[in-house]
Design an enzyme around this catalytic site. Structure first.
Site, PDB file in Angstrom:
ATOM      1  N   GLU A   1      -1.367  -1.428  -4.615  1.00 27.59           N
ATOM      2  CA  GLU A   1      -2.551  -0.596  -4.799  1.00 27.59           C
ATOM      3  C   GLU A   1      -2.213   0.568  -5.719  1.00 27.59           C
ATOM      4  O   GLU A   1      -1.198   1.244  -5.534  1.00 27.59           O
ATOM      5  CB  GLU A   1      -3.048  -0.074  -3.449  1.00 27.59           C
ATOM      6  CG  GLU A   1      -4.334   0.700  -3.549  1.00 27.59           C
ATOM      7  CD  GLU A   1      -4.875   1.109  -2.196  1.00 27.59           C
ATOM      8  OE1 GLU A   1      -5.081   2.327  -2.000  1.00 27.59           O
ATOM      9  OE2 GLU A   1      -5.103   0.226  -1.354  1.00 27.59           O
TER      10      GLU A   1
ATOM     11  N   ASP B   1       0.878  -1.172   0.000  1.00 26.49           N
ATOM     12  CA  ASP B   1       0.000   0.000   0.000  1.00 26.49           C
ATOM     13  C   ASP B   1       0.911   1.216   0.000  1.00 26.49           C
ATOM     14  O   ASP B   1       1.503   1.556   1.024  1.00 26.49           O
ATOM     15  CB  ASP B   1      -0.904   0.010   1.235  1.00 26.49           C
ATOM     16  CG  ASP B   1      -1.776   1.253   1.298  1.00 26.49           C
ATOM     17  OD1 ASP B   1      -2.296   1.674   0.247  1.00 26.49           O
ATOM     18  OD2 ASP B   1      -1.925   1.812   2.404  1.00 26.49           O
TER      19      ASP B   1
ATOM     20  N   ASP C   1      -2.528   0.960   7.035  1.00 29.52           N
ATOM     21  CA  ASP C   1      -1.765   0.826   5.792  1.00 29.52           C
ATOM     22  C   ASP C   1      -1.289  -0.624   5.631  1.00 29.52           C
ATOM     23  O   ASP C   1      -1.202  -1.128   4.519  1.00 29.52           O
ATOM     24  CB  ASP C   1      -0.557   1.770   5.801  1.00 29.52           C
ATOM     25  CG  ASP C   1      -0.951   3.191   6.133  1.00 29.52           C
ATOM     26  OD1 ASP C   1      -1.157   3.976   5.193  1.00 29.52           O
ATOM     27  OD2 ASP C   1      -1.080   3.504   7.335  1.00 29.52           O
TER      28      ASP C   1
END
Length: 184
Positions: free
Chosen positions: A69, A9, A144
């Protein structure tokens, strides 16, 4: 056959990572955590640290694939540029180690984990905790980390889906396009 998936992430202050081990079509969490970048004021030092830490994670867990992501589109161009650089640096570390990369939009990840594209970070974390049977003591304080694990789990789910050219806008659209498969 065993497969290791690294999830990332991207972030410019906190970057999450999560590692899944897939065996016999079952996924289990190996580790999740964060790369804390808040102590670096120089943006290039942040990028160097991202490269070093992601490289270290790859060296430690030897992932077969990486799921990352994709940055969402925001109104602040400078923030988007910084986030893109952070993502690019993590991708460069994977490329440096010949790890194939798969990028997923935040909406797709949330849909894969919770079934709802507008799910909160807490809902994603809760679903992952239940699906992967993660004990409370092993949950990270930073969302996260669970977002990164969600990217890895989304990729795990996508690995087992047959590729299809047909796109559906919901159940009604699926039914309309698949009359022969639907019994009324």
């Amino acid at each position: 056959m065993e497969k290791i998936i690294l999830g990332i992430d991207p972030g410019t202050n906190i970057m999450g990572y999560g590692v899944l081990k897939v065996m016999d079509n079952k996924a289990e969490m190996v580790v999740m955590g964060v790369i804390d970048l808040r102590k670096f004021s120089d943006p290039y030092m942040k990028l160097g640290h991202i490269f070093e830490r992601v490289t270290g994670i790859i060296d430690a867990y030897l992932p077969d694939e990486m799921a990352i992501e994709a940055p969402f589109f925001g109104k602040n161009v400078q923030s988007m540029l910084k986030l893109g650089r952070a993502q690019g640096t993590a991708i460069a570390a994977a490329i440096h180690h010949s790890v194939p990369i798969h990028e997923y939009a935040p909406l797709k990840i949330k849909m894969a984990i919770t079934g709802q594209g507008q799910a909160s970070k807490e809902q994603v974390a809760g679903m992952l905790q239940r699906m992967l049977k993660i004990e409370n003591k092993n949950m990270c304080d930073f969302m996260d980390a669970t977002d990164a694990l969600a990217a890895a789990y989304c990729h795990f789910l996508q690995m087992n889906r047959p590729a299809t050219e047909t796109r559906y806008r919901g159940w009604k659209d699926f039914i309309n396009k698949n009359q022969e498969r639907v019994k009324r």
